[in-house]
Design a protein around this motif. Structure first.
Motif, mmCIF file in Angstrom:
data_model
loop_
_atom_site.group_PDB
_atom_site.id
_atom_site.type_symbol
_atom_site.label_atom_id
_atom_site.label_comp_id
_atom_site.label_asym_id
_atom_site.label_seq_id
_atom_site.Cartn_x
_atom_site.Cartn_y
_atom_site.Cartn_z
ATOM 1 N N GLY A 80 0.787 -1.230 0.000
ATOM 2 C CA GLY A 80 0.000 0.000 0.000
ATOM 3 C C GLY A 80 0.817 1.276 0.000
ATOM 4 O O GLY A 80 0.262 2.374 0.040
ATOM 5 N N TYR A 81 2.164 1.139 -0.030
ATOM 6 C CA TYR A 81 2.994 2.336 -0.129
ATOM 7 C C TYR A 81 3.719 2.379 -1.476
ATOM 8 O O TYR A 81 4.761 3.020 -1.614
ATOM 9 C CB TYR A 81 3.997 2.393 1.026
ATOM 10 N N GLY A 82 3.134 1.681 -2.450
ATOM 11 C CA GLY A 82 3.700 1.730 -3.789
ATOM 12 C C GLY A 82 2.727 2.441 -4.705
ATOM 13 O O GLY A 82 3.057 3.381 -5.405
ATOM 14 N N LEU A 83 1.476 1.962 -4.683
ATOM 15 C CA LEU A 83 0.428 2.486 -5.561
ATOM 16 C C LEU A 83 0.843 2.340 -7.019
ATOM 17 O O LEU A 83 0.287 2.998 -7.895
ATOM 18 C CB LEU A 83 0.071 3.951 -5.220
ATOM 19 N N ASP A 84 1.837 1.508 -7.261
ATOM 20 C CA ASP A 84 2.198 1.127 -8.634
ATOM 21 C C ASP A 84 2.673 -0.329 -8.599
ATOM 22 O O ASP A 84 2.978 -0.853 -7.514
ATOM 23 C CB ASP A 84 3.279 2.048 -9.222
ATOM 24 N N TYR A 113 -2.486 10.400 -10.553
ATOM 25 C CA TYR A 113 -3.887 10.044 -10.870
ATOM 26 C C TYR A 113 -4.880 11.017 -10.237
ATOM 27 O O TYR A 113 -6.073 10.721 -10.180
ATOM 28 C CB TYR A 113 -4.196 8.623 -10.388
ATOM 29 N N LYS A 114 -4.398 12.138 -9.745
ATOM 30 C CA LYS A 114 -5.283 13.107 -9.094
ATOM 31 C C LYS A 114 -6.421 13.488 -10.043
ATOM 32 O O LYS A 114 -6.182 13.844 -11.191
ATOM 33 C CB LYS A 114 -4.486 14.349 -8.682
ATOM 34 N N PHE A 127 -7.381 5.088 -11.562
ATOM 35 C CA PHE A 127 -6.380 4.478 -10.670
ATOM 36 C C PHE A 127 -6.905 3.155 -10.097
ATOM 37 O O PHE A 127 -6.183 2.158 -10.060
ATOM 38 C CB PHE A 127 -5.995 5.432 -9.531
ATOM 39 N N LEU A 128 -8.175 3.184 -9.692
ATOM 40 C CA LEU A 128 -8.753 1.955 -9.144
ATOM 41 C C LEU A 128 -8.748 0.842 -10.198
ATOM 42 O O LEU A 128 -8.458 -0.318 -9.888
ATOM 43 C CB LEU A 128 -10.173 2.202 -8.617
ATOM 44 N N ASP A 129 -9.032 1.209 -11.456
ATOM 45 C CA ASP A 129 -8.965 0.217 -12.543
ATOM 46 C C ASP A 129 -7.569 -0.407 -12.621
ATOM 47 O O ASP A 129 -7.426 -1.608 -12.814
ATOM 48 C CB ASP A 129 -9.285 0.871 -13.900
#
Ligand code: IZC
Ligand code: ZN
Length: 420
Positions: free
Chosen positions: A147-151, A187-188, A194-196
């Motif tokens: 959860g601290y990557g978001l990639d 992704y702001k 982003f969820l996709d």
């Protein structure tokens, strides 16, 4: 012949099979003057210290009348992260809220930047030190999230660290993919896109890691309950079990969402509605409460553990160890906060960090209880009785910690005033 016998256990804590819901949480069976026999990694016999005399064993240990409990289980941690956020403490002192810090690009996003930059071996070294600190406080099984990557690259890097720690075998760690933890700056304004991305990652996570759970942070300015539903549905489709950061700060109705999707646990629940608590109580979903976070965020309102238990829910307790909203890996401190701030009884608290916590991470077959045939995960406590632990707060009461029949940590006393 037994490999090891532990005799002269003053009080052996023997939580019942769970999940313990409502009233059942108020019972904590104990056995006094007890003994345990161990073969390999397993408990093979539980009886009285007197009976133990007649058994043969390669090694005998005298528990010196101490309290012995199952190894504690910490069912919600953000164990793997780069950097730290001590600079944010001054902002908090000046009145900036957790969500405001996040909105301005700090908070989780600050840890995301540091975690993206860190290489796997440095993340591993750091997480290993924290995990070993947890064990010193009596934890023998835990959950750890990405959860601290978001990639893709960084989420996989974090999960690889968790898998590597788990493979070392010192502690059992359940891995959780928390891809939708925040919206990355790139992704702001395109939250759904982003969820996709995170949904598209699910088969990759399944294939390349041993993550069994997914998790999503449903909160104002982060993900909506609709997005939560979409992610949970996709997670189930890909064979994951569900966890959710639910109703932590604002009441969005994600407790109800957790129940609707059959989540294994719904975590936080500070702002859970009366209806949400009712639904939770009637479900199989475990309420994982994190009073350390409420304390650390400086709030006055804690999750309503009393109501949850009264209505019949199964409550577990966790540290939520993370570099922003709860910077402690001391589960004993959380046990004290549960007593002081949520008015949980000692029996409820011990059940919440053992059997119910094991259920919250799908480890009920291997952790959270002392049973014949079960793993010999044990903590020897320097306390006169089990009620003492939450009462005397902020220090480490563990004397020795055993994992699968092996001593993994022991306190070395450098007494200022040696006891003669
Ligand atoms: O790093 O702030 N609440 N996620 C949701 C967190 C706290 C961890 C963090
Ligand atoms: Zn969390």
């Amino acid at each position: 012949m037994d490999d090891q016998i532990i005799e002269n256990i003053g009080t052996l804590l023997l939580p019942d099979a769970g999940p313990l819901k409502g009233e059942a949480m108020k019972e904590l069976p104990v056995r006094h003057q007890a003994a345990i026999a161990i073969k390999g990694e397993k408990v093979v016999w539980i009886g009285s210290s007197e009976e133990a005399c007649a058994r043969q064993a390669r090694h005998r240990f005298n528990a010196e009348g101490k309290v012995v409990s199952p190894g504690l289980v910490d069912p919600h941690t953000h164990l793997v992260f780069g950097g730290s956020r001590e600079e944010e403490l001054a902002l908090k002192q000046a009145g900036t809220t957790y969500l405001d810090i996040l909105k301005s690009g700090g908070g989780i996003l600050s840890t995301v930047r540091a975690t993206r930059q860190a290489d796997e071996s440095s993340l591993y070294g750091k997480a290993r030190r924290f995990a070993s600190g947890m064990a010193a406080y009596g934890v023998t099984s835990l959950e750890a999230k990405s959860g601290y990557g978001l990639d893709e690259e960084t989420e996989l890097k974090q999960l690889a660290v968790i898998d590597r720690l788990n493979d070392e075998g010192l502690l059992d760690i359940a891995a959780t993919f928390l891809g939708p933890h925040a919206i990355p700056p790139e992704y702001k304004g395109r939250e759904d896109a982003f969820l996709d991305q995170m949904i598209d990652l699910l088969p990759v996570i399944k294939q390349k890691t041993s993550a069994v759970f997914t998790d999503i942070f449903c909160e104002t300015g982060v993900f909506t309950t609709e997005q939560g539903a979409r992610f949970m549905e996709a997670s189930l489709r890909h064979g994951f079990q569900l966890k959710i950061h639910a109703d932590e700060i604002d009441p969005l109705g994600s407790t109800e969402l957790a129940v609707q999707y059959g989540a294994v646990s719904a975590d936080h629940l500070v702002a859970a509605s009366a209806e949400g608590i009712k639904q939770l109580a009637a479900s199989e979903t475990i309420a994982v409460l994190l009073p350390g976070t409420t304390f650390y965020l400086g709030k006055d309102t804690y999750a309503d553990a009393g109501k949850m238990i009264q209505e019949g829910a199964a409550v577990a307790l966790a540290t939520d160890f993370n570099p922003g909203s709860c910077v402690t890996h001391n589960l004993q401190m959380i046990m004290s906060l549960a007593a002081l701030k949520m008015k949980m009884t000692p029996e409820e608290i011990w059940n919440a960090v053992t059997v119910n916590a094991a259920h919250a991470i799908g480890m009920e077959k291997v952790a959270g209880r002392i049973t014949v045939g079960g793993q010999a995960d044990l903590v020897f406590w320097d306390i006169p009785n089990y009620k003492y632990l939450p009462y005397h707060y902020g220090v480490n009461h563990a004397r020795a910690v055993w994992k699968r029949g092996r001593l993994i940590w022991e306190r070395r006393e450098a007494d200022v005033f040696p006891i003669s």
